[in-house]
Every structure is written in structure tokens, then in C-alpha cells.
Design a protein around this motif. Structure first.
Motif, PDB file in Angstrom:
ATOM      1  N   MET A   1      53.136   3.171 -71.101  1.00 19.18           N
ATOM      2  CA  MET A   1      51.868   2.883 -71.752  1.00 19.18           C
ATOM      3  C   MET A   1      50.780   3.810 -71.208  1.00 19.18           C
ATOM      4  SD  MET A   1      49.624  -0.651 -71.772  1.00 19.18           S
ATOM      5  CE  MET A   1      50.663  -1.445 -72.985  1.00 19.18           C
ATOM      6  N   ARG A   2      50.003   4.390 -72.115  1.00 19.87           N
ATOM      7  CA  ARG A   2      48.857   5.209 -71.724  1.00 19.87           C
ATOM      8  C   ARG A   2      47.603   4.349 -71.844  1.00 19.87           C
ATOM      9  NH1 ARG A   2      48.915  10.644 -71.257  1.00 19.87           N
ATOM     10  NH2 ARG A   2      46.725  10.679 -71.887  1.00 19.87           N
ATOM     11  N   ALA A   3      46.805   4.329 -70.791  1.00 18.82           N
ATOM     12  CA  ALA A   3      45.613   3.488 -70.776  1.00 18.82           C
ATOM     13  C   ALA A   3      44.416   4.268 -70.271  1.00 18.82           C
ATOM     14  CB  ALA A   3      45.842   2.254 -69.908  1.00 18.82           C
ATOM     15  N   LEU A   4      43.254   3.881 -70.786  1.00 19.34           N
ATOM     16  CA  LEU A   4      41.984   4.423 -70.319  1.00 19.34           C
ATOM     17  C   LEU A   4      41.262   3.321 -69.570  1.00 19.34           C
ATOM     18  CD1 LEU A   4      39.633   6.519 -70.320  1.00 19.34           C
ATOM     19  CD2 LEU A   4      38.881   5.456 -72.472  1.00 19.34           C
ATOM     20  N   LEU A   5      40.888   3.584 -68.320  1.00 13.57           N
ATOM     21  CA  LEU A   5      40.106   2.639 -67.534  1.00 13.57           C
ATOM     22  C   LEU A   5      38.658   3.100 -67.528  1.00 13.57           C
ATOM     23  CD1 LEU A   5      39.831   0.207 -65.609  1.00 13.57           C
ATOM     24  CD2 LEU A   5      40.377   1.778 -63.721  1.00 13.57           C
ATOM     25  N   VAL A   6      37.782   2.276 -68.090  1.00 13.17           N
ATOM     26  CA  VAL A   6      36.347   2.568 -68.133  1.00 13.17           C
ATOM     27  C   VAL A   6      35.689   1.787 -66.997  1.00 13.17           C
ATOM     28  CG1 VAL A   6      34.231   2.427 -69.495  1.00 13.17           C
ATOM     29  CG2 VAL A   6      36.420   2.923 -70.624  1.00 13.17           C
ATOM     30  N   VAL A   7      35.119   2.509 -66.042  1.00 14.52           N
ATOM     31  CA  VAL A   7      34.575   1.892 -64.835  1.00 14.52           C
ATOM     32  C   VAL A   7      33.058   2.007 -64.831  1.00 14.52           C
ATOM     33  CG1 VAL A   7      34.535   1.928 -62.304  1.00 14.52           C
ATOM     34  CG2 VAL A   7      36.652   2.496 -63.536  1.00 14.52           C
ATOM     35  N   ASN A   8      32.398   0.871 -64.708  1.00 14.38           N
ATOM     36  CA  ASN A   8      30.952   0.875 -64.512  1.00 14.38           C
ATOM     37  C   ASN A   8      30.684   0.877 -63.005  1.00 14.38           C
ATOM     38  OD1 ASN A   8      28.215   0.464 -64.358  1.00 14.38           O
ATOM     39  ND2 ASN A   8      28.207  -1.496 -65.432  1.00 14.38           N
ATOM     40  N   GLU A  29      51.423   0.791 -62.794  1.00 14.93           N
ATOM     41  CA  GLU A  29      52.141   0.164 -63.909  1.00 14.93           C
ATOM     42  C   GLU A  29      51.981   0.912 -65.232  1.00 14.93           C
ATOM     43  OE1 GLU A  29      54.054  -2.499 -63.802  1.00 14.93           O
ATOM     44  OE2 GLU A  29      53.758  -2.965 -61.683  1.00 14.93           O
ATOM     45  N   MET A  30      51.117   1.924 -65.273  1.00 13.85           N
ATOM     46  CA  MET A  30      50.870   2.620 -66.537  1.00 13.85           C
ATOM     47  C   MET A  30      50.351   4.022 -66.255  1.00 13.85           C
ATOM     48  SD  MET A  30      47.363   0.568 -67.586  1.00 13.85           S
ATOM     49  CE  MET A  30      48.005  -1.009 -67.027  1.00 13.85           C
ATOM     50  N   LYS A  31      50.380   4.848 -67.278  1.00 12.37           N
ATOM     51  CA  LYS A  31      49.801   6.184 -67.175  1.00 12.37           C
ATOM     52  C   LYS A  31      48.304   6.033 -67.405  1.00 12.37           C
ATOM     53  CE  LYS A  31      50.470  10.966 -68.587  1.00 12.37           C
ATOM     54  NZ  LYS A  31      51.263  11.895 -69.444  1.00 12.37           N
ATOM     55  N   LEU A  32      47.521   6.145 -66.352  1.00 13.48           N
ATOM     56  CA  LEU A  32      46.123   5.735 -66.366  1.00 13.48           C
ATOM     57  C   LEU A  32      45.167   6.908 -66.245  1.00 13.48           C
ATOM     58  CD1 LEU A  32      44.392   3.065 -66.336  1.00 13.48           C
ATOM     59  CD2 LEU A  32      44.323   3.332 -63.843  1.00 13.48           C
ATOM     60  N   GLU A  33      44.210   6.962 -67.163  1.00 14.55           N
ATOM     61  CA  GLU A  33      43.076   7.884 -67.056  1.00 14.55           C
ATOM     62  C   GLU A  33      41.849   7.072 -66.691  1.00 14.55           C
ATOM     63  OE1 GLU A  33      40.329  10.888 -69.818  1.00 14.55           O
ATOM     64  OE2 GLU A  33      42.102   9.902 -70.672  1.00 14.55           O
ATOM     65  N   VAL A  34      41.112   7.511 -65.677  1.00  9.81           N
ATOM     66  CA  VAL A  34      39.952   6.772 -65.187  1.00  9.81           C
ATOM     67  C   VAL A  34      38.685   7.568 -65.476  1.00  9.81           C
ATOM     68  CG1 VAL A  34      38.852   5.709 -63.187  1.00  9.81           C
ATOM     69  CG2 VAL A  34      41.358   5.771 -63.347  1.00  9.81           C
ATOM     70  N   VAL A  35      37.721   6.916 -66.110  1.00  5.56           N
ATOM     71  CA  VAL A  35      36.430   7.550 -66.381  1.00  5.56           C
ATOM     72  C   VAL A  35      35.331   6.609 -65.913  1.00  5.56           C
ATOM     73  CG1 VAL A  35      34.882   8.535 -68.098  1.00  5.56           C
ATOM     74  CG2 VAL A  35      37.362   8.763 -68.383  1.00  5.56           C
ATOM     75  N   ASP A  49      36.155   7.240 -78.665  1.00  5.83           N
ATOM     76  CA  ASP A  49      37.113   8.331 -78.511  1.00  5.83           C
ATOM     77  C   ASP A  49      38.543   7.779 -78.390  1.00  5.83           C
ATOM     78  OD1 ASP A  49      35.018  10.086 -78.588  1.00  5.83           O
ATOM     79  OD2 ASP A  49      34.929  10.389 -76.415  1.00  5.83           O
ATOM     80  N   ALA A  50      38.687   6.663 -77.686  1.00  3.57           N
ATOM     81  CA  ALA A  50      40.017   6.057 -77.548  1.00  3.57           C
ATOM     82  C   ALA A  50      40.531   5.554 -78.889  1.00  3.57           C
ATOM     83  CB  ALA A  50      39.963   4.915 -76.531  1.00  3.57           C
ATOM     84  N   ALA A  51      39.634   4.961 -79.682  1.00  2.26           N
ATOM     85  CA  ALA A  51      40.036   4.463 -80.999  1.00  2.26           C
ATOM     86  C   ALA A  51      40.480   5.593 -81.912  1.00  2.26           C
ATOM     87  CB  ALA A  51      38.881   3.695 -81.638  1.00  2.26           C
ATOM     88  N   ASP A  52      39.857   6.758 -81.762  1.00  8.71           N
ATOM     89  CA  ASP A  52      40.199   7.900 -82.612  1.00  8.71           C
ATOM     90  C   ASP A  52      41.374   8.701 -82.070  1.00  8.71           C
ATOM     91  OD1 ASP A  52      38.101   7.224 -84.262  1.00  8.71           O
ATOM     92  OD2 ASP A  52      36.692   8.628 -83.352  1.00  8.71           O
ATOM     93  N   SER A  53      41.816   8.368 -80.861  1.00 12.85           N
ATOM     94  CA  SER A  53      42.917   9.094 -80.234  1.00 12.85           C
ATOM     95  C   SER A  53      44.258   8.582 -80.752  1.00 12.85           C
ATOM     96  CB  SER A  53      42.852   8.926 -78.712  1.00 12.85           C
ATOM     97  OG  SER A  53      44.015   9.415 -78.104  1.00 12.85           O
ATOM     98  N   ILE A  56      46.259   6.735 -76.884  1.00  5.27           N
ATOM     99  CA  ILE A  56      45.748   5.690 -75.998  1.00  5.27           C
ATOM    100  C   ILE A  56      46.186   4.338 -76.555  1.00  5.27           C
ATOM    101  CG2 ILE A  56      43.713   4.558 -75.026  1.00  5.27           C
ATOM    102  CD1 ILE A  56      44.179   7.267 -73.845  1.00  5.27           C
ATOM    103  N   ASP A  57      46.939   3.586 -75.751  1.00  6.81           N
ATOM    104  CA  ASP A  57      47.431   2.281 -76.181  1.00  6.81           C
ATOM    105  C   ASP A  57      46.516   1.139 -75.766  1.00  6.81           C
ATOM    106  OD1 ASP A  57      50.037   3.367 -77.098  1.00  6.81           O
ATOM    107  OD2 ASP A  57      50.340   3.752 -74.960  1.00  6.81           O
ATOM    108  N   LEU A  58      45.765   1.357 -74.687  1.00  7.95           N
ATOM    109  CA  LEU A  58      44.997   0.264 -74.101  1.00  7.95           C
ATOM    110  C   LEU A  58      43.739   0.819 -73.450  1.00  7.95           C
ATOM    111  CD1 LEU A  58      44.948  -2.791 -73.170  1.00  7.95           C
ATOM    112  CD2 LEU A  58      46.096  -2.003 -71.078  1.00  7.95           C
TER     113      LEU A  58
END
Length: 322
Positions: A1-8, A29-35, A49-53, A56-58
Motif C-alpha cells: 500500500m502506498r500512503a501519504l502522511l500529512v503532518v501538521n 507497514e506501508m510505502k509511506l511518503e511524509v509531508v 494532489d493525492a485524489a488526482d494521483s 496513492i491508496d491512503l
């Protein structure tokens, strides 16, 4: 699973060290991109951007309800499509975390991360309904862009309280329950229309409800929390139905004392009641009009003054990992 982690990075209940631990656990547990977000609205842009990608699964939102709201509005920028859009997961990092807690997640970010990983391993998810608010056609607010909300919105008194709290936070004050209570008292004594409200609820095929001072739109229950105490303004509100509304037509000292007591003792079976209280359940479409501009809030974010807002309850809008 490819996931994007959005961190505030400004999340009030997580330190940099805690965030590093959570990121490490998720990345195992997943292939994680952190922003890390850098400006207001950045989380919305990342969600879009994730919705248009295509890969990105999660999207995982690490922050408070404001961060979650931005991510949701990004994911749904082109409308809901839960079978094709990335799913959403939430790691609570704010002071209240209403949406995450309403989903049944622990309020502690470390425990919530453990629950999220368990849900991913067991493929546990649900599709929730959301609220959509937009400027009403034919009014001065018709050009206001539509916006999604996850747990509540309000026109009038409660939004004024939110606006006061935001002003203090911009000056460096920490968001606390005591701060909300103080600003609620100031809003009450400064409320010009507390004895005869200016808000009207209009619904298809129903008589309008007029002269409301407060109009709280709920997409789930509880509406908020005082520490660990859940508060039920609209006990029947649910992610599986339309929207609920609690309206109050008078805010005298006696009525406020009564309704505050009812809120503090509210339960899934009983919310505020009385001759000045209006409760509406499972609405798909309605409009709030005001004779004068009033503050509007969604998911605890102050959005300025409005005279007319049209609300839609959208069922099965977003897939959430729980």
C-alpha cells in the motif's frame, strides 16, 4: 500500500519525537511518503494532489480537526467517489479531535496509530456521510465556494465563540477548554440578538423555523468533548444518516443555564430540550438564512460572516480506515 502522511507540525498534543515514532511505525507497514504542512490550506492541496494521483491508496492526517477538514476537502475537491478515491485515516494530534473520536479511535496518538495499523491488517473500513455547505443561489453569498465538513457546522452564536478563540490563538494563546468557556461568556454578553434571533431554517415541503439565535448542524454525535466527557447536541446524528440541526430561539441567562446543564448531562438518548429548542433529524437539504451577517464555522474553523448557507447531507461520501 502506498500512503501519504500529512503532518501538521503545530499539532498541540504531539511532540517532534512522538511524531518520529509514529512515522516509523506507519512506515514499517506501508510505502509511506511524509509531508509536513507549511501554510494554511497546504493539507487541502496535498489531499487534492493525492485524489488526482494514480498511485496513492491512503492519506493519513496527523493533526487536529482542522487538518482533517483540509485533507477531506482536498480528497473530495472533484466530488465524492469512495470506490476510486484514496481512503482516509486519522491520527489525532489536536486538542479535541472530535472526528477521530467519533470514529471510535483512541484520543492518544500512539494508541490511535496502533489501532490504525490493526485496522489496515484486518482490512477494516467504513464509508461515512459528510456535510456540504455552499452559498445559496440568488443571495449575496452565492459565490462562496462549497466546503465539506466532517462533524459539525454552525451559524451564529457558536461560530462567534470559535472566532474569538481563533483570535486568541493567533496571539499565541493555547487552545484550552477554559479559553472556550471564557470566550463563550464574552460572546453571550455581547450577543445583540440573544432574545430574538435572526436565523431561519428553510426545508423542502416544511414550514420554516424562524427567529433562531443559534443553529448547530451536526453530522455525528457527540458534537464535541469537554476533556473525556462527550457532549451530545443532537444525539441521533450519525455518519450513516443525513444532517441534524439543533436550533435555539432564545439565549436569556436562565435558558442558557438550563441548556448548558442539559449539554453537560446529555447522553446518546437525550439532548437539549425545551420550548426554545428545535431539533431536526436526518435532513438531506436545507438552508439557513439570517437577516444580518453572522459568523459561520465548520469543524471548528471560523469562516467569516454569512447571511445564507445551503447545507446538503451527502451519504457514503468518504472511505475511512477504522
Amino acid at each position: 500500500m502506498r500512503a501519504l502522511l500529512v503532518v501538521n507540525p503545530a499539532a498541540t498534543t504531539t511532540s517532534a519525537r512522538t511524531r518520529d515514532v509514529l512515522i516509523h511505525a506507519l512506515a514499517s507497514e506501508m510505502k509511506l511518503e511524509v509531508v509536513t504542512t507549511e501554510y494554511r490550506g497546504h493539507a487541502r492541496d496535498l489531499g487534492r494532489d493525492a485524489a488526482d494521483s494514480d498511485d496513492i491508496d491512503l492519506v493519513v492526517a496527523l493533526g487536529g480537526d482542522g487538518t482533517v477538514n483540509e485533507v477531506v476537502n482536498g480528497l473530495l475537491h472533484d466530488g465524492p467517489d469512495p470506490d476510486r478515491r484514496p481512503g482516509l485515516a486519522v491520527v489525532p494530534g489536536g486538542s479535541t479531535n472530535v472526528f477521530a473520536r467519533a470514529l471510535g479511535l483512541p484520543n492518544d496518538p500512539v494508541e490511535a496509530t496502533g489501532a490504525l495499523l490493526d485496522a489496515l491488517r484486518e482490512a477494516r473500513e467504513r464509508t461515512v456521510g459528510l456535510g456540504l455547505a455552499a452559498g445559496t443561489p440568488g443571495t449575496a453569498d452565492e459565490a462562496v465556494p462549497s466546503r465539506w465538513f466532517t462533524f459539525n457546522a454552525g451559524l451564529g452564536f457558536d461560530a462567534g465563540v470559535v472566532g474569538r478563540v481563533e483570535q486568541h490563538r493567533e496571539r499565541g494563546r493555547k487552545s484550552t477548554h477554559a479559553l472556550y468557556v471564557r470566550q463563550a461568556m464574552r460572546q453571550f454578553f455581547g450577543e445583540a440578538h440573544r432574545r430574538r434571533g435572526t436565523i431561519t431554517i428553510e426545508r423542502p415541503d416544511a414550514e420554516p423555523v424562524t427567529d433562531l439565535v443559534l443553529s448547530l448542524v451536526c453530522n455525528t454525535a457527540p458534537w464535541t468533548y469537554l476533556g473525556n466527557r462527550p457532549v451530545y447536541a443532537s444525539p441521533k446524528a450519525s455518519f450513516d444518516t443525513g444532517l441534524d440541526v439543533l436550533g435555539l430561539s432564545r439565549l436569556s441567562t436562565a435558558s442558557v443555564a438550563r441548556y448548558v446543564t442539559q449539554l453537560l448531562t446529555s447522553s446518546p438518548e437525550r439532548g437539549p430540550q425545551g420550548k426554545h429548542a428545535v431539533s431536526l433529524h436526518d435532513l438531506d437539504h436545507f438552508t439557513l438564512h439570517s437577516k444580518v451577517p453572522l459568523p459561520l464555522q465548520m469543524d471548528g474553523d471560523h469562516l467569516g460572516l454569512r447571511t445564507s448557507v445551503t447545507f446538503t447531507g451527502v451519504r457514503r461520501a468518504l472511505r475511512v480506515i477504522v
